[in-house]
Design a protein around this motif. Structure first.
Motif, short mmCIF file in Angstrom:
data_model
loop_
_atom_site.label_atom_id
_atom_site.label_comp_id
_atom_site.label_asym_id
_atom_site.label_seq_id
_atom_site.Cartn_x
_atom_site.Cartn_y
_atom_site.Cartn_z
N LEU A 33 0.80 -1.22 0.00
CA LEU A 33 0.00 0.00 0.00
C LEU A 33 0.83 1.28 0.00
O LEU A 33 0.62 2.16 -0.85
N PRO A 34 1.82 1.40 0.91
CA PRO A 34 2.59 2.66 0.92
C PRO A 34 3.27 2.90 -0.42
O PRO A 34 3.30 4.04 -0.90
N ALA A 35 3.76 1.85 -1.05
CA ALA A 35 4.46 2.01 -2.32
C ALA A 35 3.51 2.27 -3.48
O ALA A 35 3.75 3.11 -4.34
N MET A 36 2.42 1.55 -3.52
CA MET A 36 1.54 1.62 -4.70
C MET A 36 0.37 2.57 -4.53
O MET A 36 -0.23 2.99 -5.51
N GLY A 37 0.01 2.85 -3.28
CA GLY A 37 -1.16 3.70 -3.07
C GLY A 37 -2.44 2.95 -3.34
O GLY A 37 -2.43 1.86 -3.92
#
Ligand SMILES: Nc1ncnc2c1ncn2[C@@H]1O[C@H](COP(=O)(O)OP(=O)(O)OP(=O)(O)O)[C@@H](O)[C@H]1O
Ligand SMILES: Nc1ncnc2c1ncn2[C@@H]1O[C@H](COP(=O)(O)OP(=O)(O)OP(=O)(O)O)[C@@H](O)[C@H]1O
Ligand SMILES: [Mg+2]
Ligand SMILES: [Mg+2]
Lengths: 294, 331, 505, 331
Positions: B95-99
């Motif tokens: 999630l943090p990387a891809m949003g």
């Protein structure tokens, strides 16, 4: 160096949310107590069935030389004799949550209050619903404690004119609760409130309600104090006005008090009943533990 | 297992008249349901029942191939829980990387399928290469997958990030032309399964291997590979089922998917596939799954004497559904 | 054996239908004590069906069974056996997981509360000794080659004290030596007054054994005869309904270059150091006793058993570890064990026919139409007689199963075909068709290995003959040297010199 | 199901060398246990492990016959719960009339055996007369028995009167010559089972029927009766197991005996009996039961990383135990 005192801990395995939380608290507390008191050792066993739990306790006595037993009986009746045998072997016995079928066996009793759990919920329903209101109930796995809760709940709403439309078993399981609630919604045109009796079940129930788009029509009360639910109460979710505690952390209390017996000169005997209280938006913050898995 | 074999004159089980047995049972259940409750045939209830059947349904379609080729898989329920756990953890981690967005969902889906494939491959390799009975292999992996997910969840529940979940939800709850996605996907899987069983080499080989693996071997069939493939296919379908399952409640725990294996196997057998292998009927499996879901639904809709007796009524109906089937075949 | 003796077991106006199809159309038929009665007919004529009705395994749709002149009261094979009517089935009737001894005593175990293993083992051993068989009483049926299983069947039947013994093609899977043993037993039983019913497609056996012959065609009796009244040709003609010419094709000459060369080939534990070459357009016969390792050699060659040694295809060394690799090199093998390894008894004709060549019938979807067309052709080419096309193969007559198996093997269009017992259970009429087929294959430049226990077949078909004994090549015969005596000598190991003939190519 | 059949050269599963496979696994486990904990081989622990194996053990011995003859019984766990429930209710009901005493206990035992017989008969008749797959029949009765006991217990627990329990307790806890009763009874059942399988017609017929029921029928074996008998025998043994179980826990509920069926079947298969029937090995079953109990015991002896992983280790050991067996046989 003195001989270490060994405390055996026997609890049901993490098969649903509440037990999962209890397992987590047990392990965390053991870790903490071990570092705090180097002369204490713990043996933890989790059981998925009654027979297995009795086996675990036998093994602790026969092979692990425990000095004390902290046990949350899978079921009261069948565990009574085996735990009594432990007591008769001269060990310290702490019983957690589900009392044994015979009084006076344990040295220490730490428990939640299933009757209060049902009653507190029932009282909330009675106070917040008009006579003639229609509710549905989701029950847990058929067990004595489920019976106690449901009986207390029914007793509490007695005379209020609230009608229980249905009470099926949701087995304290999200998926099962989801389908049972779906079917309730198909079956009943009008439902004013749901007593889901467990926060895991409440999650499934809420999904089913929102799928049917009937969020406005009814509110839901779960139970136990799962962090997600407590958070939503804190946020004043109109669908989840309150929750009833039944804290899985009671195992920590039991372990800590039992540990005292071996690290201080003042053993604590007696009964500790951790009452069930109503979590409301006002007091929710004090029941919110974001790090717990439950 | 018992089978008509003991009555030599009666002739062998052939997909003739008896084929309609489970269908008849299904129809009777629908009639019963409609009779018991007016809302039974409402679009809402029908959608609910079908969508709920989808998970077990997809798994049972895969199970049909495994059983047809003489195998068995007890691990599917735990496997589903494990896949769901890994998928959710991975999505949360990405999630943090891809949003929050469709790519994240797609990544989660790919992971689910990949884990399913790996799990199926594990079962399949242990059965074919190590030559261990499928019952034992999958009993073992059942425990392993279940433990792993409990461990990953720290005994609790693994929950998908709330924002991701909101985006992912429609995969279970909405659909195309008013038909929910799980139902559509299940229908596709069922049709593909039926076609694969009847009209492709793979299906034919599964039946041949289950009927007599030695004959298959002498007939230049790659017995090991087909067997392996059935487990891999099942693993993939468990992955697919999980993809549809996760958006429903957005969580996985040690109790996700308990007893799905029993339900899937029961659906396959009720549908008329032979437990000892050699003959598979995918559409029968679909009917079997629907029968099992309907029983639950009807029990919830009807007012019984005691909910404690649900299991008994369920048991009686399952046996009766199959008696009906046998009755027809004896005629 | 005067005609005056009253029949022991009799069929009167028996009809039998399976579903809508009538297989037997009013058969009258009688067995007499102390006589061998041969029942002959084409594949699918209804011989096995009659035998099953006599043995109580299936009930006739109409007509009577009479035992000693009274209606037979038995309603199952077991009850028939209790009444002294014992059947040796065409398909094996043995439990594969049980041992020889356990099978022989099944249903009539010795011992009171506990089984008397020793007595049963001794009894089994005695029976097997009587049959000159080296099978161990403790061997599991599953592990035995078909010929041994047949001997166990015979031993099992002999151990039942039969008044009527019904034998459905008992010799089909036996070699000549074992057939002799069987015949001795038949003579012994006949002398004891047992009524015997015998079927075989080897007409010379019928001539030798039978006191009476009944010829069946399409479920009806077409001819009854006494010993000596019918020649083999006469029988064949009566069965088939037309005259048969010489059933063996003319020999081919001019074989082509070497298509397959095998050197120092071992198939543990039995076959050792086998070397031979196979040319295009050649039929190579392999003869030998039961257990001499012919089947093992063949299965080793096509990758069905772990084996080592050199295999060259058209001069190129190849490695063959699986049947599929063998198929890729144009090699196909037809198993001798059609029930356990050849056909899926629960499946229909079409699914069996195309199983080993499915990729030809469409990718990704199989074309049912093409499969049906292939089946149509196979039925025509091999004269497969099935009452219905969607019949379960297990319900085909034995001979028609064999024909289907042949069709299945040849469907892959192999360049090298190894056929283990090609005409097992096939009637004389069809036999000549199959021989012609093998001949045609050779003439097309393909190579055929025929493993056969049928001496005339080996002699009549082969361009060259290899003889195996105890897992090794005992010798090779070619051209003029292929004679019955020469082959038998090598088979038995009594050949004084095997010099010239044993030279490897 | 998979079986070595696909490798013709490897030869079929034979009770030759491979026979020692599970025994070897058992010995390894014992060595491991002794190594992990000094008290492992103490009389107390050995008694505990053996006595607790007794219930599943007796059931598994019965299951061996059912599986050997080509059947299956999924209902045994629920059946045990049901028998225990009825037995306790009956004893409580008889208490006022008979008083606390040995006759009451004996009456309870007779009732347990009678209910077991009736339950086994039900399964058996549905399988043989109605001709329904054993899987379906016993899946159905599994639900029925479990529901009935839950209903009898009103969702809670059925408890034996405390005074009666005190009198009955020694049946589990004491013994003869220092050997606990359950161990003695189990040993007797195992020996009788082994003898019955190897040295009586019944055992022989079970193998014959499982191997090929048509052949058995043709050989004058009363196939239906033998099949029926296997289920009845299993029912009786479940009754006997319950007789030993009730004094241990003194109660029955809807969760009594859950998953016993899986454990019993697993023990049978680990012990080397073929799941598809035809070959049964009672002593192997005993070894299988002991392996399963020992795994639990050993997990309790050692401190694992996480109790959540118990199931995984269990699974790995089960698979390894069988690999060992196959490994030997491949050699
Ligand atoms: N159960 C059945 N259902 C349908 N047809 C059957 C069944 N059993 C036998 N038949 C058919 O009956 C016919 C006669 O078969 P039978 O086995 O008696 O022939 P046969 O004379 O013994 O031939 P063969 O020489 O090939 O052994 C065959 O066409 C066969 O397909
Ligand atoms: N010395 C031996 N060691 C092991 N197995 C043997 C031995 N002798 C015979 N056998 C068994 O006998 C069989 C060998 O017979 P095989 O079928 O190869 O002979 P065959 O000549 O083809 O006989 P058949 O006439 O039956 O076809 C094998 O299956 C093998 O199990
Ligand atoms: Mg025949
Ligand atoms: Mg051979």
């Amino acid at each position: 160096q003195a001989k270490k005192a060994v405390i055996g801990v026997s609890i049901p395995s993490a098969t649903h949310g509440f037990m999962g939380g209890l397992n987590w608290h047990a392990q965390e507390t053991i870790k903490r107590l071990k570092t705090t008191y180097p002369n204490l050792d713990f043996v933890l066993a989790t059981a998925g069935a009654v027979g297995k739990q009795v086996n675990d306790i036998e093994d602790m006595i026969a092979t692990r030389n425990i000095d004390a037993l902290v046990v949350l009986p899978f079921e009261s009746e069948p565990l009574t004799s085996p735990v009594k045998a432990v007591k008769e072997a001269g060990k310290w016995v702490t019983v957690v949550d589900r009392g044994l079928a015979q009084a006076g066996i344990e040295d220490l009793y730490v428990a939640g209050d299933n009757t209060a759990f049902g009653r507190v919920a029932g009282e909330y329903f009675k106070a917040n619903l008009k006579s003639g209101a229609k509710i549905v109930v989701l029950r847990g796995i058929p067990t004595t404690l489920d019976n106690e809760r449901v009986d207390a709940f029914k007793k509490a709403i007695d005379g209020s004119g609230i009608e229980i439309l249905d009470a099926q078993h949701g087995n304290w399981n999200r998926d099962k609760a989801f389908s049972v609630m779906q079917d309730y919604l198909s079956k009943h045109k009008k439902i004013d409130a749901v007593w889901a009796a467990d926060d895991d079940m409440a999650i499934g129930v809420l999904e089913a309600i929102s799928q049917a788009g009937r969020q406005k029509e009814m509110w839901v009360v779960g139970g136990a104090g799962m962090k997600e639910i407590v958070k939503r109460i804190m946020d004043k979710d109109p669908q989840l006005p309150v929750d009833v505690t039944y804290p899985p952390a009671l195992i920590s209390t039991a372990l800590e008090i039992t540990a005292l017996r071996f690290v201080s000169d003042t053993p604590v005997y007696g009964r500790f009943i951790i009452g069930s209280t109503l979590i409301t938006p006002e007091n929710a913050a004090q029941f919110y533990f974001p790090n717990s898995p439950f | 297992m018992s089978d008509t074999a003991i009555r030599p004159a009666a002739g062998p089980r052939l997909p003739g008249l008896s084929a309609l047995g489970p269908l008849l049972a299904l129809i009777l259940l629908v009639v019963l349901g409609a009779f018991l409750n007016d809302n039974f045939l409402s679009a809402g209830n029908v959608t609910n029942v079908l969508a709920r059947s989808a998970f077990i349904g997809m798994i049972a379609v895969g199970m049909t191939f495994v059983i047809t080729s003489g195998g068995l898989d007890l691990s599917v329920g735990s496997m589903a829980a494990f896949i769901a756990g890994v998928m959710i953890l991975a999505m949360n981690a990405l999630l943090p990387a891809m949003g929050v967005g469709v790519p994240l969902i797609l990544a989660g889906m790919v992971i689910a399928l990949a884990v399913g494939l790996a799990a199926g491959l594990t079962n399949g390799l242990l059965v074919t290469r190590a030559g261990i009975e499928p019952f034992i292999v999958t009993l073992g992996t059942m425990g392993i997958f279940r433990s792993l997910v409990t461990w990953l969840a720290d005994g609790g529940t693994i929950s998908l990030d709330f924002a991701v979940r909101q985006l992912y939800r429609p995969v279970y709850y909405s659909g195309l032309f008013g038909v929910a996605w799980p139902i559509l996907v299940f229908a596709l899987v069922a049709i593909a399964g039926q076609v694969a069983m009847r009209h492709t080499r793979f299906g034919r080989y599964c039946e041949a291997i289950g009927s007599n693996d030695k004959v298959a071997l002498y007939s230049a069939v790659n017995v090991e590979r087909i067997r392996l493939l059935t487990y891999v296919l099942l693993g993939l379908l468990v992955g697919l089922a999980t993809i549809m399952y996760v958006p429903r409640l957005g969580s996985a725990s040690g109790s996700t998917g308990t007893l799905w294996e029993l339900e899937a196997i029961a659906a396959v057998i009720i549908g008329g596939t032979a437990l000892k292998g050699g003959y598979g009927r995918v559409w029968g499996t679909v009917v079997g799954v629907l029968i099992l879901s309907l029983i639950d639904n009807i029990l919830n809709l009807a007012d019984l004497v005691s909910p404690y007796l649900n299991g008994a009524i369920q048991g009686v109906i399952i046996v009766l559904a199959v008696v009906l089937q046998r009755g027809k075949s004896a005629a | 054996m005067t005609a005056a003796t009253a029949p022991v077991l009799e069929l009167v106006g028996v009809r039998k239908s399976f579903g809508p199809i009538e297989i037997l159309h009013g058969v009258d038929f009688a067995l007499h004590a102390g006589e061998v009665h041969a029942l002959i007919g084409e594949n699918g004529a209804g011989k096995s069906t009659i035998m099953k009705i006599l043995g109580g395994f299936i009930a006739p749709s109409a007509g009577d069974i009479r035992l000693d002149g009274r209606p037979a009261s038995y309603r199952s094979g077991a009850e028939a056996e209790a009444a002294g009517v014992v059947v040796i089935h065409q398909e094996f009737n043995l439990a594969p997981d049980l041992t020889v001894s356990e099978n022989i005593w099944l249903g009539r175990e010795l011992g009171r509360v506990f089984l008397d293993h020793r007595a049963m083992r001794a009894g089994t051993q005695a029976l097997l000794d009587e049959l000159d068989s080296a099978i161990s009483p403790e061997a599991r049926i599953r592990d035995l080659p078909v010929s041994d299983r047949q001997m166990v069947e015979i031993a099992k039947a002999l151990s039942r004290k039969a008044r009527v013994l019904i034998m459905d093609e008992p010799s089909a899977v036996l070699t000549s030596r074992e057939v002799e043993v069987l015949f001795r037993q038949i003579e012994r039983l006949k002398a004891q007054g047992v009524a015997l019913l015998y079927t075989s497609h080897r007409l010379e056996e019928v001539t030798r054994l039978a006191d009476r012959v009944t010829v069946l065609r399409d479920g009806a009796v077409v001819r009854r005869a006494r010993r000596g009244e019918l020649t083999e040709d006469g029988m064949a003609t009566a069965m088939v309904g037309r005259d048969l010419q010489d059933i063996y094709p003319a020999r081919r000459h001019h074989p082509g270059e070497v298509a397959l060369e095998v050197r120092g080939f071992h198939v543990p534990p039995l076959v050792e150091d086998v070397s031979f070459a196979l040319r295009r357009g050649e039929v190579l016969g392999i003869s030998g006793l039961v257990g001499s390792g012919r089947t093992e050699l063949a299965e080793g060659l096509v990758g069905l058993r772990p084996a080592h040694g050199e295999i060259r295809r058209n001069g190129v060394p190849v490695a063959i570890g699986t049947v599929r690799e063998a198929a890729a090199h144009g090699m196909a093998y037809l198993t001798e064990d059609r029930k356990e390894r050849g056909l899926l008894l629960d499946k229909n004709l079409r699914e069996n026919l195309t199983l080993s060549t499915l990729p030809r019938f469409g990718t990704p979807f199989l074309s049912a139409a093409r499969e049906e067309a292939a089946l149509g052709k196979a039925i025509a080419d091999f004269d497969i007689r099935a009452p219905r096309r969607d019949l379960r193969v297990g319900n085909l007559s034995g001979g028609n199963q064999q024909k289907l198996l042949l069709a299945k093997t040849l469907l892959s269009d192999p360049e090298i075909v190894i056929i283990d017992e090609p005409t097992r259970g096939i009637d004389v009429g069809t036999k000549s068709q199959i021989y012609a087929f093998i001949d045609a294959l050779a003439r097309e430049g393909r190579s055929v290995i025929v493993i056969s226990s049928d001496m005339p077949e080996i002699l009549g078909l082969s361009d060259r003959v290899l003889v195996m004994r105890q897992g090794r090549l005992a010798g090779e015969l070619a051209g003029e040297r292929i004679t019955e005596t020469a082959v038998v000598r090598l088979v038995m190991g009594t050949a004084g010199d095997s010099s010239g003939s044993a030279a490897h190519v």
